[in-house]
Motif scaffolding. Structure first.
Motif, mmCIF file in Angstrom:
data_model
loop_
_atom_site.group_PDB
_atom_site.id
_atom_site.type_symbol
_atom_site.label_atom_id
_atom_site.label_comp_id
_atom_site.label_asym_id
_atom_site.label_seq_id
_atom_site.Cartn_x
_atom_site.Cartn_y
_atom_site.Cartn_z
ATOM 1 N N LYS A 21 1.114 -1.297 -0.098
ATOM 2 C CA LYS A 21 -0.264 -0.076 0.106
ATOM 3 C C LYS A 21 0.570 1.522 -0.256
ATOM 4 O O LYS A 21 0.861 2.084 -1.151
ATOM 5 N N LYS A 24 2.196 1.715 -3.295
ATOM 6 C CA LYS A 24 0.962 1.994 -4.314
ATOM 7 C C LYS A 24 0.298 3.704 -3.814
ATOM 8 O O LYS A 24 0.709 4.885 -4.571
ATOM 9 N N ASP A 25 0.503 4.003 -2.526
ATOM 10 C CA ASP A 25 0.166 5.923 -2.294
ATOM 11 C C ASP A 25 1.484 6.256 -2.957
ATOM 12 O O ASP A 25 1.683 7.472 -2.782
ATOM 13 N N CYS A 28 0.750 6.953 -6.388
ATOM 14 C CA CYS A 28 0.158 7.997 -6.730
ATOM 15 C C CYS A 28 0.060 9.746 -6.150
ATOM 16 O O CYS A 28 0.072 10.548 -6.820
ATOM 17 N N CYS A 97 -6.458 8.005 -7.676
ATOM 18 C CA CYS A 97 -5.334 7.371 -7.122
ATOM 19 C C CYS A 97 -5.494 6.251 -6.389
ATOM 20 O O CYS A 97 -5.733 4.671 -6.568
ATOM 21 N N LYS A 98 -5.464 6.437 -5.257
ATOM 22 C CA LYS A 98 -5.043 6.214 -4.274
ATOM 23 C C LYS A 98 -6.700 4.542 -3.468
ATOM 24 O O LYS A 98 -6.399 3.883 -3.366
ATOM 25 N N GLY A 99 -7.357 5.232 -4.322
ATOM 26 C CA GLY A 99 -9.155 4.667 -3.989
ATOM 27 C C GLY A 99 -9.473 3.669 -5.086
ATOM 28 O O GLY A 99 -10.391 3.065 -4.658
ATOM 29 N N PHE A 100 -8.034 3.708 -6.109
ATOM 30 C CA PHE A 100 -8.840 2.767 -7.515
ATOM 31 C C PHE A 100 -8.225 1.263 -6.615
ATOM 32 O O PHE A 100 -6.814 1.460 -6.497
ATOM 33 N N ASN A 101 -8.908 0.656 -7.416
ATOM 34 C CA ASN A 101 -8.967 -0.773 -6.659
ATOM 35 C C ASN A 101 -8.376 -1.889 -8.232
ATOM 36 O O ASN A 101 -8.974 -2.437 -7.701
ATOM 37 N N GLY A 102 -8.148 -1.245 -9.015
ATOM 38 C CA GLY A 102 -7.512 -1.946 -9.912
ATOM 39 C C GLY A 102 -6.380 -2.955 -9.873
ATOM 40 O O GLY A 102 -5.270 -2.744 -9.723
#
Length: 102
Positions: A21, A24-25, A28, A97-102
């Motif tokens: 995470k 990813k953060d 983003c 971006c951080k909320g994207f779960n792809g």
């Protein structure tokens, strides 16, 4: 000793999603910063292609993931209406971006 091994294994599995995470953060946040740069270029009169080239110029060839995101970033920024463009584009992009779960 078995209890210790179990505890270490559990700690590794618990820490892995947190590490992923944070990666990813970080990604983003870097793209969000670039989105703000692109927004500033747009407000300064740059057309979309020019802004893409300027922002892409700050990345090295080894940052392929960042370079591949430039067209999406510019679509995001150049798709904003003028009111949203005046807001905090960086925070808005980062949140999406951080909320994207792809």
């Amino acid at each position: 000793m078995s209890h210790f091994v179990s505890c270490v294994t559990l700690c590794v599995f618990v820490a892995m999603p947190a590490a992923a995470k944070s990666k990813k953060d970080k990604f983003c946040e870097e793209l969000a910063y670039a989105s703000q740069q692109m927004a500033d270029l747009r407000k300064g009169g740059s057309d979309e292609k020019e802004a893409q080239l300027i922002v892409a110029g700050q990345y090295d060839d080894d940052q392929l993931n960042h370079l591949q995101m430039i067209p999406y970033l510019s679509s995001f920024v150049y798709g904003l209406d003028k009111e949203k463009l005046q807001g905090d584009v960086e925070a808005s992009f980062s949140e999406q971006c951080k909320g994207f779960n792809g």
